[in-house]
Design an enzyme around this catalytic site. Structure first.
Site, mmCIF file in Angstrom:
data_model
loop_
_atom_site.group_PDB
_atom_site.id
_atom_site.type_symbol
_atom_site.label_atom_id
_atom_site.label_comp_id
_atom_site.label_asym_id
_atom_site.label_seq_id
_atom_site.Cartn_x
_atom_site.Cartn_y
_atom_site.Cartn_z
ATOM 1 N N GLY A 46 0.873 -1.169 0.000
ATOM 2 C CA GLY A 46 0.000 0.000 0.000
ATOM 3 C C GLY A 46 0.907 1.214 0.000
ATOM 4 O O GLY A 46 1.831 1.316 -0.806
ATOM 5 N N GLU A 47 0.712 2.067 0.951
ATOM 6 C CA GLU A 47 1.594 3.235 1.082
ATOM 7 C C GLU A 47 1.974 3.303 2.553
ATOM 8 O O GLU A 47 1.112 3.447 3.424
ATOM 9 C CB GLU A 47 0.846 4.488 0.614
ATOM 10 C CG GLU A 47 1.768 5.596 0.105
ATOM 11 C CD GLU A 47 2.383 6.366 1.251
ATOM 12 O OE1 GLU A 47 3.569 6.717 1.171
ATOM 13 O OE2 GLU A 47 1.679 6.590 2.246
ATOM 14 N N SER A 48 3.254 3.164 2.850
ATOM 15 C CA SER A 48 3.664 2.896 4.233
ATOM 16 C C SER A 48 3.308 4.011 5.206
ATOM 17 O O SER A 48 2.973 3.735 6.360
ATOM 18 C CB SER A 48 5.158 2.561 4.298
ATOM 19 O OG SER A 48 5.924 3.547 3.664
ATOM 20 N N CYS A 75 6.068 -5.333 0.424
ATOM 21 C CA CYS A 75 6.234 -3.959 -0.070
ATOM 22 C C CYS A 75 6.087 -2.929 1.063
ATOM 23 O O CYS A 75 6.948 -2.878 1.924
ATOM 24 C CB CYS A 75 5.292 -3.718 -1.241
ATOM 25 S SG CYS A 75 5.943 -2.482 -2.359
ATOM 26 N N ARG A 98 12.591 3.480 0.854
ATOM 27 C CA ARG A 98 11.318 3.587 0.119
ATOM 28 C C ARG A 98 11.548 4.072 -1.321
ATOM 29 O O ARG A 98 12.496 4.791 -1.600
ATOM 30 C CB ARG A 98 10.398 4.595 0.800
ATOM 31 C CG ARG A 98 9.974 4.183 2.189
ATOM 32 C CD ARG A 98 9.050 5.225 2.779
ATOM 33 N NE ARG A 98 7.878 5.400 1.947
ATOM 34 C CZ ARG A 98 7.108 6.481 1.956
ATOM 35 N NH1 ARG A 98 7.384 7.477 2.763
ATOM 36 N NH2 ARG A 98 6.068 6.553 1.159
ATOM 37 N N ILE A 125 5.955 -2.756 -7.383
ATOM 38 C CA ILE A 125 5.122 -1.569 -7.582
ATOM 39 C C ILE A 125 5.634 -0.446 -6.687
ATOM 40 O O ILE A 125 5.489 -0.493 -5.465
ATOM 41 C CB ILE A 125 3.640 -1.870 -7.273
ATOM 42 C CG1 ILE A 125 3.166 -3.040 -8.135
ATOM 43 C CG2 ILE A 125 2.781 -0.622 -7.529
ATOM 44 C CD1 ILE A 125 1.767 -3.523 -7.813
ATOM 45 N N ARG A 126 6.262 0.525 -7.318
ATOM 46 C CA ARG A 126 6.930 1.595 -6.575
ATOM 47 C C ARG A 126 7.605 1.011 -5.325
ATOM 48 O O ARG A 126 7.363 1.449 -4.177
ATOM 49 C CB ARG A 126 5.957 2.725 -6.209
ATOM 50 C CG ARG A 126 6.749 4.012 -6.033
ATOM 51 C CD ARG A 126 5.950 5.277 -5.967
ATOM 52 N NE ARG A 126 6.906 6.372 -6.009
ATOM 53 C CZ ARG A 126 6.738 7.558 -5.510
ATOM 54 N NH1 ARG A 126 5.594 7.878 -4.940
ATOM 55 N NH2 ARG A 126 7.671 8.472 -5.585
ATOM 56 N N HIS A 160 5.302 -8.020 -4.708
ATOM 57 C CA HIS A 160 3.925 -8.430 -4.373
ATOM 58 C C HIS A 160 3.677 -9.883 -4.762
ATOM 59 O O HIS A 160 3.174 -10.142 -5.857
ATOM 60 C CB HIS A 160 2.925 -7.532 -5.113
ATOM 61 C CG HIS A 160 2.808 -6.165 -4.544
ATOM 62 N ND1 HIS A 160 1.824 -5.804 -3.664
ATOM 63 C CD2 HIS A 160 3.555 -5.063 -4.739
ATOM 64 C CE1 HIS A 160 1.959 -4.534 -3.331
ATOM 65 N NE2 HIS A 160 3.013 -4.056 -3.972
ATOM 66 N N GLU A 162 1.435 -11.819 -3.819
ATOM 67 C CA GLU A 162 -0.005 -12.117 -3.890
ATOM 68 C C GLU A 162 -0.590 -11.785 -5.262
ATOM 69 O O GLU A 162 -1.704 -12.163 -5.579
ATOM 70 C CB GLU A 162 -0.756 -11.356 -2.778
ATOM 71 C CG GLU A 162 -0.991 -9.862 -3.000
ATOM 72 C CD GLU A 162 0.259 -8.975 -2.849
ATOM 73 O OE1 GLU A 162 1.357 -9.504 -2.618
ATOM 74 O OE2 GLU A 162 0.107 -7.749 -2.999
HETATM 75 N N1 GLN Z 1 5.886 3.176 -2.347
HETATM 76 C C1 GLN Z 1 5.162 2.634 -1.226
HETATM 77 C C2 GLN Z 1 5.753 3.148 0.093
HETATM 78 O O1 GLN Z 1 6.824 3.692 0.126
HETATM 79 C C3 GLN Z 1 5.177 1.113 -1.258
HETATM 80 C C4 GLN Z 1 4.495 0.600 -2.492
HETATM 81 C C5 GLN Z 1 3.791 -0.703 -2.356
HETATM 82 O O2 GLN Z 1 3.483 -1.163 -1.261
HETATM 83 N N2 GLN Z 1 3.461 -1.288 -3.478
HETATM 84 O O3 GLN Z 1 5.137 2.995 1.083
#
Ligand code: GLN
EC number: 3.5.1.2
Length: 178
Positions: A46-48, A75, A98, A125-126, A160, A162
């Site tokens: 997700g986004e940490s 991630c 990150r 993913i990023r 990821h 999953e």
């Molecule tokens: N870029 C997100 C972060 O720094 C991580 C991306 C992801 O979980 N796919 O939190």
């Protein structure tokens, strides 16, 4: 055995699908009452920064911090398990940066190098990168970088798992709990 998937943000049902396909009972975790029932927890991507806030708001931060249950972080979840300049659980001794590969547009898929296993496609993913494996055991590499590590019962993956149909890493994590 009952495994929880933290269900505040990210690819939650995909982790549940992976667990179900391995015949593992699983439940989505949103509160303290639920998290007390489980034997292990997956923290999805997700986004940490947001994920951290959501965990705190759901009153789960302290419980996870104090708990000894096996954790799998993917991630953003991996960021929260390792050591970063931002606040994390720091439960595993590795350093993680990150957005290591750049912006969302620099997301990629690449075959991983794994001991005794082949053809696992990593979806990044990023993604962050593990810049120092510390005293963890590296279990997967990509472009010469550690992208997965364990410390026995905990596992961190910068990709990821999953989002592919290969449950290799979920299985490995579950086996590490025995
Ligand atoms: N870029 C997100 C972060 O720094 C991580 C991306 C992801 O979980 N796919 O939190």
């Amino acid at each position: 055995m009952l495994i929880g998937v933290l269900a505040l943000q990210g690819a939650v049902s995909e982790h549940c699908r992976a667990l179900t396909s391995l015949n593992i009972n699983n439940v989505k975790i949103r509160n303290l009452e639920q998290i007390k029932q489980i034997d292990g927890l997956i923290i999805p991507g997700g986004e940490s920064t947001t994920l951290r806030k959501l965990i705190v708001n759901a009153n789960l931060w302290e419980f996870i911090m104090k708990s000894n249950m096996p954790l799998m972080g993917t991630c953003a979840g991996a960021i929260l398990l390792g050591k970063n300049k931002d606040e994390t659980f720091g439960k595993m001794d590795f350093s993680i940066d990150r957005n290591y590969y750049g912006r969302q547009i620099n997301s990629f898929e690449e075959m991983l190098e794994i001991k005794d296993y082949s053809n696992f496609r990593g979806v990044f993913i990023r993604a962050p990168a593990i810049t120092d494996g510390g005293n963890t055991t590296p279990i997967a590499f990509c472009k010469k970088q550690i992208v997965g590590c364990t410390d026995g019962k905990n596992m961190a993956l910068t990709f990821h798992p999953e989002l592919t149909n290969d449950n290799y890493f979920h299985k490995l994590w579950l086996e590490g709990m025995k």
